[in-house]
Design a protein around this motif. Structure first.
Motif, PDB file in Angstrom:
ATOM      1  N   PHE A  60      -8.436  -8.111  -9.105  1.00  0.00           N
ATOM      2  CA  PHE A  60      -8.281  -7.629  -9.951  1.00  0.00           C
ATOM      3  C   PHE A  60      -7.196  -7.319 -10.353  1.00  0.00           C
ATOM      4  O   PHE A  60      -6.592  -7.057 -11.735  1.00  0.00           O
ATOM      5  CB  PHE A  60      -8.122  -5.825  -9.715  1.00  0.00           C
ATOM      6  CG  PHE A  60      -9.803  -5.270  -9.404  1.00  0.00           C
ATOM      7  CD1 PHE A  60     -10.723  -4.666 -10.823  1.00  0.00           C
ATOM      8  CD2 PHE A  60     -11.127  -5.486  -7.588  1.00  0.00           C
ATOM      9  CE1 PHE A  60     -11.565  -4.632 -11.379  1.00  0.00           C
ATOM     10  CE2 PHE A  60     -12.048  -5.122  -8.289  1.00  0.00           C
ATOM     11  CZ  PHE A  60     -12.142  -4.236  -9.128  1.00  0.00           C
ATOM     12  N   GLU A  61      -6.137  -7.508  -9.619  1.00  0.00           N
ATOM     13  CA  GLU A  61      -5.005  -7.315  -9.632  1.00  0.00           C
ATOM     14  C   GLU A  61      -3.638  -8.163 -11.137  1.00  0.00           C
ATOM     15  O   GLU A  61      -2.952  -8.075 -11.694  1.00  0.00           O
ATOM     16  CB  GLU A  61      -3.238  -7.144  -8.096  1.00  0.00           C
ATOM     17  CG  GLU A  61      -2.902  -5.849  -7.068  1.00  0.00           C
ATOM     18  CD  GLU A  61      -2.616  -6.297  -6.302  1.00  0.00           C
ATOM     19  OE1 GLU A  61      -1.460  -6.161  -6.480  1.00  0.00           O
ATOM     20  OE2 GLU A  61      -3.039  -5.118  -5.918  1.00  0.00           O
ATOM     21  N   ARG A  70       0.203  -4.669 -17.143  1.00  0.00           N
ATOM     22  CA  ARG A  70       0.157  -4.558 -15.798  1.00  0.00           C
ATOM     23  C   ARG A  70      -1.245  -3.599 -14.888  1.00  0.00           C
ATOM     24  O   ARG A  70      -1.904  -3.797 -15.703  1.00  0.00           O
ATOM     25  CB  ARG A  70       1.397  -3.129 -15.692  1.00  0.00           C
ATOM     26  CG  ARG A  70       0.519  -1.441 -16.159  1.00  0.00           C
ATOM     27  CD  ARG A  70       1.264  -0.370 -16.708  1.00  0.00           C
ATOM     28  NE  ARG A  70       0.492   1.144 -17.237  1.00  0.00           N
ATOM     29  CZ  ARG A  70      -0.179   1.627 -16.533  1.00  0.00           C
ATOM     30  NH1 ARG A  70      -0.416   1.219 -15.151  1.00  0.00           N
ATOM     31  NH2 ARG A  70      -0.717   2.567 -17.156  1.00  0.00           N
ATOM     32  N   SER A  71      -0.812  -3.146 -13.163  1.00  0.00           N
ATOM     33  CA  SER A  71      -1.611  -3.666 -12.352  1.00  0.00           C
ATOM     34  C   SER A  71      -2.232  -2.046 -12.392  1.00  0.00           C
ATOM     35  O   SER A  71      -1.009  -1.450 -12.828  1.00  0.00           O
ATOM     36  CB  SER A  71      -2.084  -4.161 -11.085  1.00  0.00           C
ATOM     37  OG  SER A  71      -0.462  -3.316 -10.896  1.00  0.00           O
ATOM     38  N   GLY A  83      -8.211   3.522 -13.084  1.00  0.00           N
ATOM     39  CA  GLY A  83      -8.517   2.104 -12.733  1.00  0.00           C
ATOM     40  C   GLY A  83      -6.957   2.807 -14.833  1.00  0.00           C
ATOM     41  O   GLY A  83      -6.449   3.445 -14.693  1.00  0.00           O
ATOM     42  N   VAL A  84      -6.144   1.917 -15.171  1.00  0.00           N
ATOM     43  CA  VAL A  84      -5.004   1.496 -16.141  1.00  0.00           C
ATOM     44  C   VAL A  84      -5.981   2.434 -17.371  1.00  0.00           C
ATOM     45  O   VAL A  84      -6.832   1.977 -18.006  1.00  0.00           O
ATOM     46  CB  VAL A  84      -4.814   0.225 -16.097  1.00  0.00           C
ATOM     47  CG1 VAL A  84      -4.016   0.234 -17.658  1.00  0.00           C
ATOM     48  CG2 VAL A  84      -4.396  -0.474 -15.154  1.00  0.00           C
ATOM     49  N   PRO A 393     -10.427  -4.676  -3.340  1.00  0.00           N
ATOM     50  CA  PRO A 393      -8.564  -4.332  -3.517  1.00  0.00           C
ATOM     51  C   PRO A 393      -7.953  -3.151  -3.074  1.00  0.00           C
ATOM     52  O   PRO A 393      -8.764  -2.101  -2.198  1.00  0.00           O
ATOM     53  CB  PRO A 393      -9.863  -3.622  -5.276  1.00  0.00           C
ATOM     54  CG  PRO A 393     -10.938  -3.186  -4.779  1.00  0.00           C
ATOM     55  CD  PRO A 393     -11.534  -4.046  -3.490  1.00  0.00           C
ATOM     56  N   GLU A 394      -6.776  -2.934  -3.262  1.00  0.00           N
ATOM     57  CA  GLU A 394      -5.864  -2.097  -2.249  1.00  0.00           C
ATOM     58  C   GLU A 394      -6.576  -0.741  -2.731  1.00  0.00           C
ATOM     59  O   GLU A 394      -6.351   0.335  -2.410  1.00  0.00           O
ATOM     60  CB  GLU A 394      -4.712  -2.585  -2.621  1.00  0.00           C
ATOM     61  CG  GLU A 394      -3.611  -1.899  -2.028  1.00  0.00           C
ATOM     62  CD  GLU A 394      -3.876  -1.902  -0.730  1.00  0.00           C
ATOM     63  OE1 GLU A 394      -4.350  -2.301   0.168  1.00  0.00           O
ATOM     64  OE2 GLU A 394      -3.394  -0.470   0.053  1.00  0.00           O
ATOM     65  N   PHE A 395      -6.497  -0.712  -4.192  1.00  0.00           N
ATOM     66  CA  PHE A 395      -6.962   1.035  -4.585  1.00  0.00           C
ATOM     67  C   PHE A 395      -8.107   1.831  -4.012  1.00  0.00           C
ATOM     68  O   PHE A 395      -7.867   2.643  -3.616  1.00  0.00           O
ATOM     69  CB  PHE A 395      -7.000   1.328  -6.079  1.00  0.00           C
ATOM     70  CG  PHE A 395      -8.800   0.495  -6.572  1.00  0.00           C
ATOM     71  CD1 PHE A 395      -9.945   0.813  -6.816  1.00  0.00           C
ATOM     72  CD2 PHE A 395      -8.047  -1.325  -7.209  1.00  0.00           C
ATOM     73  CE1 PHE A 395     -10.658  -0.104  -7.642  1.00  0.00           C
ATOM     74  CE2 PHE A 395      -9.310  -1.551  -7.903  1.00  0.00           C
ATOM     75  CZ  PHE A 395     -10.609  -1.110  -7.589  1.00  0.00           C
TER      76      PHE A 395
END
Ligand code: FAD
Ligand code: SF4
Length: 407
Positions: A60-61, A70-71, A83-84, A393-395
């Motif tokens: 993802f990042e 950008r992430s 998300g962005v 993923p981290e999020f």
């Protein structure tokens, strides 16, 4: 952001994927049980599967960085969840498209992309002539072909299987409509497609099923499975089934036969953390909007360019948020885990109560994300423990970390 290489390679400088051959439908896939049948492996782009597959290589990042510049910012709760993005709105078409899943914002944008000449083709999914739920991906060249693809095919759909045709037909400007796993694989290979410009219009997606799984879901849940035209898990905590005669059947979430349905969702969807389609330029769903409205997330300038085309056709209102989801999510975790099913009268009652006092708008979207991410985290932990750390993923780890999970 989405500009990609423009030259079609000569035979002497052909990229390595030209030698690869897509797999036959129905056979095993590199991601094995986790395959979401996104279609990439039906094409010679299977050459890139180890990097591109959403279930083999979570990235993802890197991809957010590549696509949006950008992430997502994890200090910002809205970005952690959705998300962005540059903006979020609730909207509906002033003149809805008959037979669309909601009001037809997705189909309208795709039609205008063709009418305006911004693209020459649209990857979307019609249904097979003899089964309204059997997906049939196509490259639409006319608005009529786009409109024939309206409404969800609530099944795994190999949308990317037409990518080889994109290259062969010499298309240079393309719109792809798709769900998260399809878009992740697409983003990883987009530079190989020989396009000048790629636009990506996504929808959120959760709890998808194979065609056989869909049959089981309909038979377990609806009073008349054979007449269902479409269905949706609605913001009023009920599944709404629309039948051929136009009638709407409502079944409360809490009355679903959890035990029977536990295995119905595809393993890919039980291990997915891209509910909100983080790599699309523009996302059109419903879950962050008031009841009967759609929810639009503009992720970047390319997304805004697409939305501008239909702005005059839309009625809009700002997004809003009400309630507190956390207790309801925490209580639902062990209930789902143990496969608790309430009797229908209790489920109806609970539906009425939670509709009055439960989370609304963006808080409903967070409720749905939290419930699915906690369930999916447990699924990956139990079934693919070696993948857990890299795949989540981290999020998503932060979202799941707010809750107490059973062992
Ligand atoms: P329409 O104008 O009716 O167009 C629908 C488009 O979706 C068509 O262009 C078609 O090509 C495409 N499509 C249909 N089926 C598939 C498929 N299987 N794979 C890829 N593309 C497809 N939104 C939420 O907010 N929360 C959810 O939980 C949620 N779950 C979803 C689950 C699935 C399986 C799908 C396909 C969508 C989901 N959505 C969800 C999105 C939502 O249901 C609507 O699709 C979206 O709001 C667009 O509505 P519309 O009337 O503008 O679309
Ligand atoms: Fe191939 Fe897509 Fe299945 Fe991954 S999910 S194995 S890329 S078809």
């Amino acid at each position: 952001m989405t500009a990609v290489n423009s030259s079609t390679p000569s035979s002497s400088s052909r990229p390595a994927h030209y030698k690869a051959k897509g797999l036959k439908p129905g056979g095993p896939r590199p991601a094995k049980a986790l395959c979401s049948e996104c279609g990439l492996c039906d094409t010679h782009y299977i050459h890139y599967v180890k990097e591109a597959c959403a279930f083999i290589n979570q990235q993802f990042e890197a991809l957010e960085d590549q696509i949006h510049g950008r992430s997502r910012q994890l200090e910002d709760e809205a970005e952690t969840y959705f998300g962005v993005h540059q903006s979020m709105t609730a909207a509906r078409k002033k003149d809805p498209i008959e037979g669309a899943q909601w009001t037809g914002i997705v189909s309208s944008i795709a039609c205008e992309m063709l009418n305006s000449g911004k693209v020459e083709g649209v990857v979307c999914v019609q249904n097979s002539p003899d089964d309204r739920f059997q997906p049939m991906p196509i490259i639409a060249r006319t608005p009529d072909e786009v409109l024939a693809a309206r409404v969800n095919k609530p099944t795994l759909s190999p949308n990317l299987s037409v990518l080889e045709q994109v290259e062969q037909s010499g298309l240079k400007r393309l719109l792809v409509i798709g769900v998260g796993c399809q878009i992740q694989a697409l983003r990883a290979v987009q530079d190989k497609l020989g396009l000048e410009k790629l636009y990506v219009l996504g929808t959120p997606c959760v709890d998808n099923v194979t065609r056989a799984g869909l049959q089981k879901f309909l038979e377990t849940t609806s009073r008349s499975p054979e007449t269902v035209v479409h269905y949706e898990f609605m913001q009023d905590f009920r599944v709404h089934f629309k039948h051929e005669d136009g009638s709407i059947e409502k079944v409360p979430f809490f009355g679903l036969n959890t035990k029977e349905l536990k295995d119905v969702f595809a393993p890919s969807c039980m291990s997915c953390f891209d509910y909100v389609n983080g790599l699309a330029d523009l996302v059109v769903g419903y879950m962050g909007a008031p009841f009967r409205w759609q929810w639009i997330l503009v992720r970047n300038d390319t997304g805004q360019e697409m939305l501008d085309l239909v702005q005059s056709q839309l009625e809009t209102q700002p997004v809003s948020s009400r309630g507190d989801r956390r207790q309801a999510v925490q209580q639902s975790i062990p209930a789902y885990d143990k496969g608790v099913t309430l009797p229908m009268w209790a489920a109806q009652l609970m539906g009425v109560v939670i509709e009055r006092v439960g989370p609304k708008g963006l808080e409903y979207a967070r409720f749905s994300i939290d419930s699915h991410f906690t369930r999916n985290y447990l699924y990956v932990q139990r079934n693919y423990p070696d993948k857990l750390n890299d795949h989540v993923p981290e999020f998503a780890k932060r979202i799941v970390g707010q809750y107490k999970l059973p062992h």
